[in-house]
Design a protein around this motif. Structure first.
Motif, PDB file in Angstrom:
ATOM      1  N   SER A   1      39.325  42.893  49.181  1.00 61.35           N
ATOM      2  CA  SER A   1      38.025  43.283  48.643  1.00 61.35           C
ATOM      3  C   SER A   1      36.819  42.723  49.361  1.00 61.35           C
ATOM      4  N   ASN A   2      36.885  42.715  50.719  1.00 58.18           N
ATOM      5  CA  ASN A   2      36.434  42.508  51.449  1.00 58.18           C
ATOM      6  C   ASN A   2      35.480  41.353  50.816  1.00 58.18           C
ATOM      7  N   GLY A   3      35.941  39.791  50.942  1.00 59.68           N
ATOM      8  CA  GLY A   3      35.203  39.226  49.675  1.00 59.68           C
ATOM      9  C   GLY A   3      34.183  38.882  49.433  1.00 59.68           C
ATOM     10  N   VAL A   4      34.640  40.365  48.473  1.00 63.28           N
ATOM     11  CA  VAL A   4      34.202  40.075  46.716  1.00 63.28           C
ATOM     12  C   VAL A   4      35.362  39.024  46.058  1.00 63.28           C
ATOM     13  N   ILE A   5      35.744  38.754  46.108  1.00 58.92           N
ATOM     14  CA  ILE A   5      36.984  38.442  45.314  1.00 58.92           C
ATOM     15  C   ILE A   5      37.524  36.635  45.345  1.00 58.92           C
ATOM     16  N   PHE A   6      37.571  36.753  46.419  1.00 58.25           N
ATOM     17  CA  PHE A   6      38.175  35.285  47.140  1.00 58.25           C
ATOM     18  C   PHE A   6      37.788  34.575  46.894  1.00 58.25           C
ATOM     19  N   ALA A   7      36.461  34.825  47.356  1.00 57.44           N
ATOM     20  CA  ALA A   7      35.338  32.977  47.141  1.00 57.44           C
ATOM     21  C   ALA A   7      35.024  32.628  45.870  1.00 57.44           C
ATOM     22  N   PRO A   8      34.894  33.798  44.411  1.00 56.99           N
ATOM     23  CA  PRO A   8      34.988  32.639  43.046  1.00 56.99           C
ATOM     24  C   PRO A   8      35.949  32.627  42.350  1.00 56.99           C
ATOM     25  N   LEU A   9      37.246  33.496  43.223  1.00 59.80           N
ATOM     26  CA  LEU A   9      38.681  32.993  42.749  1.00 59.80           C
ATOM     27  C   LEU A   9      38.873  32.243  42.715  1.00 59.80           C
ATOM     28  N   LYS A  10      38.429  31.318  44.009  1.00 64.80           N
ATOM     29  CA  LYS A  10      39.650  29.945  44.497  1.00 64.80           C
ATOM     30  C   LYS A  10      38.247  29.337  44.020  1.00 64.80           C
ATOM     31  N   THR A  11      37.073  29.097  42.949  1.00 64.27           N
ATOM     32  CA  THR A  11      36.684  28.254  42.649  1.00 64.27           C
ATOM     33  C   THR A  11      37.109  27.988  41.344  1.00 64.27           C
ATOM     34  N   SER A  12      37.510  29.563  40.906  1.00 66.85           N
ATOM     35  CA  SER A  12      37.726  29.657  39.463  1.00 66.85           C
ATOM     36  C   SER A  12      39.142  28.616  39.338  1.00 66.85           C
ATOM     37  N   LEU A  13      40.274  28.916  40.363  1.00 65.68           N
ATOM     38  CA  LEU A  13      41.409  28.452  40.254  1.00 65.68           C
ATOM     39  C   LEU A  13      41.946  27.277  40.491  1.00 65.68           C
ATOM     40  N   ALA A  14      40.101  26.265  41.441  1.00 62.38           N
ATOM     41  CA  ALA A  14      40.358  24.969  41.907  1.00 62.38           C
ATOM     42  C   ALA A  14      39.460  24.187  39.994  1.00 62.38           C
ATOM     43  N   ALA A  15      38.990  24.834  39.406  1.00 62.78           N
ATOM     44  CA  ALA A  15      38.502  24.458  38.281  1.00 62.78           C
ATOM     45  C   ALA A  15      39.708  24.260  37.073  1.00 62.78           C
ATOM     46  N   ILE A  16      40.539  25.291  37.517  1.00 62.97           N
ATOM     47  CA  ILE A  16      41.805  24.965  36.534  1.00 62.97           C
ATOM     48  C   ILE A  16      43.706  24.467  37.214  1.00 62.97           C
TER      49      ILE A  16
ATOM     50  N   LYS B   1      44.333  21.538  40.496  1.00 63.30           N
ATOM     51  CA  LYS B   1      43.928  21.602  41.820  1.00 63.30           C
ATOM     52  C   LYS B   1      45.526  21.374  42.530  1.00 63.30           C
ATOM     53  N   ASP B   2      46.206  22.060  42.279  1.00 67.45           N
ATOM     54  CA  ASP B   2      47.415  22.055  43.349  1.00 67.45           C
ATOM     55  C   ASP B   2      47.960  23.215  43.570  1.00 67.45           C
ATOM     56  N   ILE B   3      47.193  24.799  43.639  1.00 63.53           N
ATOM     57  CA  ILE B   3      47.494  25.819  43.663  1.00 63.53           C
ATOM     58  C   ILE B   3      45.963  25.605  45.113  1.00 63.53           C
ATOM     59  N   LYS B   4      46.504  25.462  46.428  1.00 62.27           N
ATOM     60  CA  LYS B   4      46.067  26.172  47.315  1.00 62.27           C
ATOM     61  C   LYS B   4      45.665  27.178  47.677  1.00 62.27           C
ATOM     62  N   LEU B   5      44.490  28.186  47.715  1.00 60.86           N
ATOM     63  CA  LEU B   5      44.780  29.370  48.545  1.00 60.86           C
ATOM     64  C   LEU B   5      43.914  29.179  50.108  1.00 60.86           C
ATOM     65  N   GLU B   6      44.516  29.631  50.866  1.00 57.45           N
ATOM     66  CA  GLU B   6      43.603  29.967  52.076  1.00 57.45           C
ATOM     67  C   GLU B   6      44.089  31.960  52.551  1.00 57.45           C
ATOM     68  N   LYS B   7      42.653  31.936  53.236  1.00 57.08           N
ATOM     69  CA  LYS B   7      43.346  33.475  53.552  1.00 57.08           C
ATOM     70  C   LYS B   7      43.355  33.170  54.848  1.00 57.08           C
ATOM     71  N   SER B   8      44.095  33.966  54.393  1.00 57.51           N
ATOM     72  CA  SER B   8      44.790  35.034  56.112  1.00 57.51           C
ATOM     73  C   SER B   8      44.487  36.016  56.230  1.00 57.51           C
ATOM     74  N   GLY B   9      44.381  36.243  58.036  1.00 65.71           N
ATOM     75  CA  GLY B   9      44.171  37.411  58.772  1.00 65.71           C
ATOM     76  C   GLY B   9      45.196  38.209  58.847  1.00 65.71           C
ATOM     77  N   ASP B  10      47.053  37.830  58.527  1.00 61.36           N
ATOM     78  CA  ASP B  10      48.055  38.280  59.059  1.00 61.36           C
ATOM     79  C   ASP B  10      48.488  39.404  58.580  1.00 61.36           C
ATOM     80  N   ASP B  11      49.327  40.441  58.889  1.00 63.20           N
ATOM     81  CA  ASP B  11      49.526  41.371  57.103  1.00 63.20           C
ATOM     82  C   ASP B  11      50.736  41.368  56.868  1.00 63.20           C
ATOM     83  N   GLU B  12      50.743  41.624  55.860  1.00 63.05           N
ATOM     84  CA  GLU B  12      52.080  41.484  54.675  1.00 63.05           C
ATOM     85  C   GLU B  12      53.439  41.150  55.474  1.00 63.05           C
TER      86      GLU B  12
END
Length: 425
Positions: free
Chosen positions: A59-74, A76-87
């Motif tokens: 999504s070109n960064g549209v979703i990742f930042a707010p999702l990480k913030t939202s998840l941190a509030a819910i 803290k045992d899940i860590k999201l790490e943005k990756s440049g690798d393919d599937e």
């Protein structure tokens, strides 16, 4: 009467010292402490396990930042790490254990977020938490598209005002219903377990004495009727002892866990009416005596311990049916067949109290149920006494309920002069 109390004390003391009672009590106490501290045990094993999730953001960064913030509030045992690798590379890292899973983020045709989560195992817990966080992000994006302020969003998500007011002034309050519901669950389990454990113990005790020919000695000095009620009360005291130990263990266990204690306070136990507690005790005692008397007469019809389970199977079915109807009635306590079943004596102790606790039915209906149980116990005790009197003298391999007729015939027979001297019929 002295002989009656001697048999009662003997039954209680003998069973109290058995390995089965001691082991069962230890297991019960251990289970209580385990359940009271289950949250601590779970957190000890997996509470600090951090899930590492790679994110493939399309999504070109549209979703990742707010999702990480939202998840941190819910969570803290899940860590999201943005990756440049393919599937393909991410799948390999998951299979090698370097990642717990990876998340593919993208936008749909309405420019709203969507995601695909892939992991090695069916980790539904992590998936649900990611979904909830993404749902929050979607709500924020929709609010932004509609140009809704934070106050309007809060107003939209605020719960509707709804109040339930009973027309009957005697109806129980919400707090009282919550406390009664908790007590109903406790009573249902207590009656179910006590019948399966202690009523079967009475039947087994009678069969053991018959199989060892001890009964022939006992009936020469003590009336079979006294034997029956001595065993019922003796085993009842044994059950009461175990219940007191369980309650003491439960109180002690709760003192070590403030979280569970605060959870129990949500049921508003302190607001429970005294009549509710009183009826719970009455129905428990009546239920025990009803099934215990039935178990004693069934146990007198068999001569081998191996035949006990077959003989008491109908009684077990009655308990199971009553328990299942009660559990159904927890959701629909005013159902017609639940109302009818509450006046059947073998189901009354569970279902009638459930109706009183959840519906607050009039007192006269509860008293009718209690009266039905008392009359049923008296009838069953009179019949049981006659069957027990003849049943303890029956020996053989048969374990059929047809033996009830034979037991009645033995009771009606005139005893010999020698039996009149030895057996106080």
């Amino acid at each position: 009467m002295n002989k009656f109390w001697m048999m009662l004390v003997h039954t209680y003391g003998t069973k109290l010292k058995t390995k089965s009672f001691i082991v069962t009590t230890i297991i019960l106490v251990a289970a209580i402490f385990l359940m009271a501290n289950i949250n601590k045990i779970i957190s000890y094993f997996d509470g600090h396990e951090v899930k590492h999730i790679a994110v493939l953001d399309e999504s070109n960064g549209v979703i990742f930042a707010p999702l990480k913030t939202s998840l941190a509030a819910i969570d803290k045992d899940i860590k999201l790490e943005k990756s440049g690798d393919d599937e393909t590379a991410l799948k390999k890292q998951v299979s090698e254990g370097k990642l717990d899973g990876y998340l593919v983020l993208s936008l749909d045709e309405r420019q709203l977020p969507k995601a695909v989560y892939r992991s090695e195992s069916s980790d539904s817990n992590t998936a649900d938490r990611l979904k909830n966080a993404l749902q929050t992000v979607k709500g924020q994006m929709v609010a932004g598209k509609l140009q809704l302020t934070s106050d309007r969003v809060a107003l939209l998500n605020s719960p509707v005002s709804f109040e339930k007011v009973p027309l009957d002034r005697k109806a129980q309050s919400k707090e009282q219903q919550g406390a009664a519901s908790a007590l109903v669950y406790v009573l249902l389990i207590a009656i179910y377990m006590s019948v399966l454990m202690y009523a079967n113990m009475i039947a087994t005790e009678v069969a053991v004495e018959k199989s060892s020919r001890v009964m022939e000695i006992l009936i020469s000095s003590v009336s079979p009727i006294k034997q029956m009620f001595a065993k019922i009360l003796g085993v009842g005291l044994l059950g009461l002892t175990q219940i007191i130990i369980a309650i003491a263990a439960g109180v002690l266990a709760l003192q070590t866990n403030s979280e569970v204690l605060s959870f129990i306070k949500h049921f508003h136990i302190s607001s429970m009416a005294a009549s509710t507690i009183g009826y719970a005790i009455v129905f428990f005692l009546l239920g025990y005596f009803l099934y215990a008397t039935l178990a004693a007469l069934l146990g007198s019809l068999v001569s081998r311990v191996e035949d006990i389970q077959q003989m008491v199977l109908p009684m077990t079915f009655l308990v199971v049916i009553g328990f299942m109807v009660s559990m159904y009635g927890m959701n629909q306590p005013d159902a017609a067949f639940v109302t009818v079943a509450s006046y059947i004596p073998f189901f009354t102790p569970m279902i009638m109290f459930m109706r009183y606790g959840l519906l607050g039915i009039p007192t006269w209906k509860v008293l009718v149920g209690i009266a039905i149980m008392i009359v049923s116990i008296i009838i069953l005790a009179v019949m049981g006494a006659r069957i027990y009197r003849g049943g303890v003298l029956m020996y053989g391999t048969s374990s059929s309920l047809k033996n009830i007729k034979t037991a009645f015939l033995l009771t009606k027979k005139e005893p010999t002069s020698e039996r009149k001297k030895n057996i106080p019929f």
